[in-house]
Design a protein around this motif. Structure first.
Motif, mmCIF file in Angstrom:
data_model
loop_
_atom_site.group_PDB
_atom_site.id
_atom_site.type_symbol
_atom_site.label_atom_id
_atom_site.label_comp_id
_atom_site.label_asym_id
_atom_site.label_seq_id
_atom_site.Cartn_x
_atom_site.Cartn_y
_atom_site.Cartn_z
ATOM 1 N N LEU A 112 0.940 -0.574 -0.248
ATOM 2 C CA LEU A 112 -0.031 0.359 0.054
ATOM 3 C C LEU A 112 1.030 0.774 -0.234
ATOM 4 O O LEU A 112 0.940 2.634 -0.797
ATOM 5 C CB LEU A 112 -1.217 -0.183 1.575
ATOM 6 C CG LEU A 112 -1.759 -1.291 1.080
ATOM 7 C CD1 LEU A 112 -2.784 -1.467 2.653
ATOM 8 C CD2 LEU A 112 -2.692 -1.109 0.305
ATOM 9 N N ILE A 113 1.373 1.493 1.058
ATOM 10 C CA ILE A 113 2.828 2.425 0.447
ATOM 11 C C ILE A 113 3.465 2.758 -0.121
ATOM 12 O O ILE A 113 3.467 4.388 -1.325
ATOM 13 C CB ILE A 113 3.998 1.424 1.926
ATOM 14 C CG1 ILE A 113 2.998 2.093 3.286
ATOM 15 C CG2 ILE A 113 5.137 3.123 1.101
ATOM 16 C CD1 ILE A 113 4.241 1.986 4.288
ATOM 17 N N GLU A 114 3.587 1.736 -1.398
ATOM 18 C CA GLU A 114 3.862 1.528 -2.540
ATOM 19 C C GLU A 114 3.583 2.234 -3.557
ATOM 20 O O GLU A 114 3.777 3.690 -4.191
ATOM 21 C CB GLU A 114 4.370 0.508 -3.561
ATOM 22 C CG GLU A 114 5.865 -0.546 -3.127
ATOM 23 C CD GLU A 114 7.166 0.671 -2.940
ATOM 24 O OE1 GLU A 114 7.141 1.083 -4.335
ATOM 25 O OE2 GLU A 114 7.843 0.923 -2.538
ATOM 26 N N LYS A 115 2.323 1.423 -3.550
ATOM 27 C CA LYS A 115 1.229 2.772 -4.204
ATOM 28 C C LYS A 115 1.657 4.049 -3.807
ATOM 29 O O LYS A 115 0.808 5.191 -4.795
ATOM 30 C CB LYS A 115 -0.337 1.968 -4.127
ATOM 31 C CG LYS A 115 -0.407 0.718 -4.574
ATOM 32 C CD LYS A 115 -1.669 0.331 -4.021
ATOM 33 C CE LYS A 115 -1.655 -1.669 -4.160
ATOM 34 N NZ LYS A 115 -1.220 -1.588 -5.904
ATOM 35 N N MET A 116 1.263 4.418 -2.519
ATOM 36 C CA MET A 116 1.229 5.887 -2.286
ATOM 37 C C MET A 116 2.302 6.594 -2.817
ATOM 38 O O MET A 116 2.221 7.973 -3.716
ATOM 39 C CB MET A 116 1.514 6.177 -0.519
ATOM 40 C CG MET A 116 0.258 6.067 -0.333
ATOM 41 S SD MET A 116 0.189 5.747 1.537
ATOM 42 C CE MET A 116 0.088 7.442 1.724
ATOM 43 N N ILE A 117 3.253 6.612 -2.712
ATOM 44 C CA ILE A 117 5.038 6.677 -3.298
ATOM 45 C C ILE A 117 5.184 6.847 -4.714
ATOM 46 O O ILE A 117 4.730 7.924 -5.521
ATOM 47 C CB ILE A 117 6.178 5.224 -2.851
ATOM 48 C CG1 ILE A 117 6.607 5.656 -1.492
ATOM 49 C CG2 ILE A 117 7.160 5.902 -3.625
ATOM 50 C CD1 ILE A 117 7.079 4.801 -0.916
ATOM 51 N N ASN A 118 4.071 5.484 -5.899
ATOM 52 C CA ASN A 118 4.248 6.045 -7.259
ATOM 53 C C ASN A 118 2.871 6.314 -7.784
ATOM 54 O O ASN A 118 3.042 6.866 -9.049
ATOM 55 C CB ASN A 118 4.146 3.946 -7.244
ATOM 56 C CG ASN A 118 5.599 3.624 -7.738
ATOM 57 O OD1 ASN A 118 6.253 4.460 -6.883
ATOM 58 N ND2 ASN A 118 4.846 2.352 -6.974
ATOM 59 N N SER A 119 2.437 7.627 -6.876
ATOM 60 C CA SER A 119 1.295 8.387 -6.911
ATOM 61 C C SER A 119 1.555 9.127 -6.766
ATOM 62 O O SER A 119 2.565 10.549 -6.444
ATOM 63 C CB SER A 119 -0.030 8.101 -6.120
ATOM 64 O OG SER A 119 -0.327 6.696 -6.735
ATOM 65 N N ASP A 120 0.583 10.754 -7.957
ATOM 66 C CA ASP A 120 1.152 12.305 -7.940
ATOM 67 C C ASP A 120 -0.087 12.778 -6.858
ATOM 68 O O ASP A 120 0.266 13.893 -6.494
ATOM 69 C CB ASP A 120 1.156 12.900 -9.162
ATOM 70 C CG ASP A 120 1.848 12.482 -10.591
ATOM 71 O OD1 ASP A 120 3.051 12.345 -9.897
ATOM 72 O OD2 ASP A 120 1.515 11.264 -10.935
ATOM 73 N N GLY A 121 -1.230 11.776 -7.175
ATOM 74 C CA GLY A 121 -2.685 12.083 -5.850
ATOM 75 C C GLY A 121 -2.654 11.138 -4.795
ATOM 76 O O GLY A 121 -2.833 10.159 -5.355
#
Ligand SMILES: Cc1cc2nc3c(=O)[nH]c(=O)nc-3n(C[C@H](O)[C@H](O)[C@H](O)COP(=O)(O)O)c2cc1C
Length: 255
Positions: A70-79
């Motif tokens: 889940l953290i990876e998904k946050m890191i890889n997003s602009d929003g």
């Protein structure tokens, strides 16, 4: 650009529909990629409260679940969007479990320059303070926060009720989109500046090299910087910043 939304409802109903609608609106403005993450589809264990993540490092957490995915998904997003139903005048337990699992970012924020907003969906009452809470978490994470919104989903939904939701979401999408394309670092509020200066000064003086936060602040150059991210402070905030450094230093020396 990519946006990820984390949903704290285990069903695909009003919270999911609201997020989907917001994403569709964003896509009507621009070529935006999105992902809707239902937290109930991931393994998230309840925090044991050992504080190992805070003191030693998140990689030493004794729990073995999907937190890092889940953290990876946050890191890889602009929003980033946090969307929760109102359960008994609070965010859902599922959302809170997720937030506890990423609470160490409160000590070591990482998400500077990313746009953030929140959505709270409820029957009738109590959600506004939950929006405030989620928006606060967005700020603590380091994001640029677009004030979130609260939607009423009392069933059976009437046409009038649905129109109201659509109107709020249209407005919210526009505001979030303009935040998303800005991609810039915002000037900290006085409160944010105070928190940063007091934390870093007390940590600097404690000089505990084994403490994970100390290492992180040192690595990021935060013992010398104006704020977490590069920012030009005006004369007032510059003076206040120095004052906060001094106050923190005198408090540490007195202990
Ligand atoms: C356990 C529980 C507690 C709830 N508590 C509140 C509440 O305090 N205030 C409120 O307005 N709605 C409350 N609701 C209604 C939900 O917020 C509402 O049904 C919402 O649409 C649920 O989101 P969902 O459709 O995405 O599952 C509650 C619902 C449940 C299941």
């Amino acid at each position: 650009m990519k946006v990820v939304a984390f949903i704290g409802s285990a069903r695909k109903k009003h919270t999911y529909n609201a997020v989907k609608q917001l994403m569709n609106n964003l896509q009507s403005f621009d070529a935006i990629e999105y992902e809707i993450v239902q937290l109930s589809n991931y393994r998230l264990e309840v925090c044991k409260g050992c504080k190992t993540c805070i003191n030693k490092g998140e990689e030493f957490c004794p729990l073995n679940d999907d937190r890092d995915i889940l953290i990876e998904k946050m890191i890889n997003s602009d929003g980033i969007i946090f969307a929760s139903p109102n359960y008994f005048f609070q965010i859902s337990g599922l959302m809170k479990i997720f937030l506890d699992r990423i609470a160490f970012f409160g000590h070591r924020p990482l998400f500077f320059g990313k746009a953030f907003t929140s959505l709270v969906v409820q029957g009738v009452y109590g959600g506004k303070k939950l929006v405030k809470y989620l928006d606060f978490i967005g700020k603590v994470l380091g994001c640029n926060v677009t004030k979130g919104c609260c939607l009423n989903s009392l069933e059976p939904m009437t046409e009038k009720g649905q129109n109201k939701i659509n109107k709020i979401l249209n407005k919210q999408s526009k505001k979030f989109y303009s935040n998303l394309i800005k991609k810039e670092y915002t000037t900290p509020s006085l409160l944010q500046l105070t928190m940063f200066r007091i934390t870093r000064t007390s940590m600097k003086l404690a000089q505990n090299e084994t403490f994970r936060d100390y290492e992180y602040y040192k690595k990021n150059g935060w013992f010398e910087s104006n704020y977490y991210h590069p920012v030009q402070l005006g004369p007032f905030k510059k003076t206040m910043g120095k004052l906060f450094d001094k106050i923190a230093a005198s408090v540490v020396h007195k202990r």
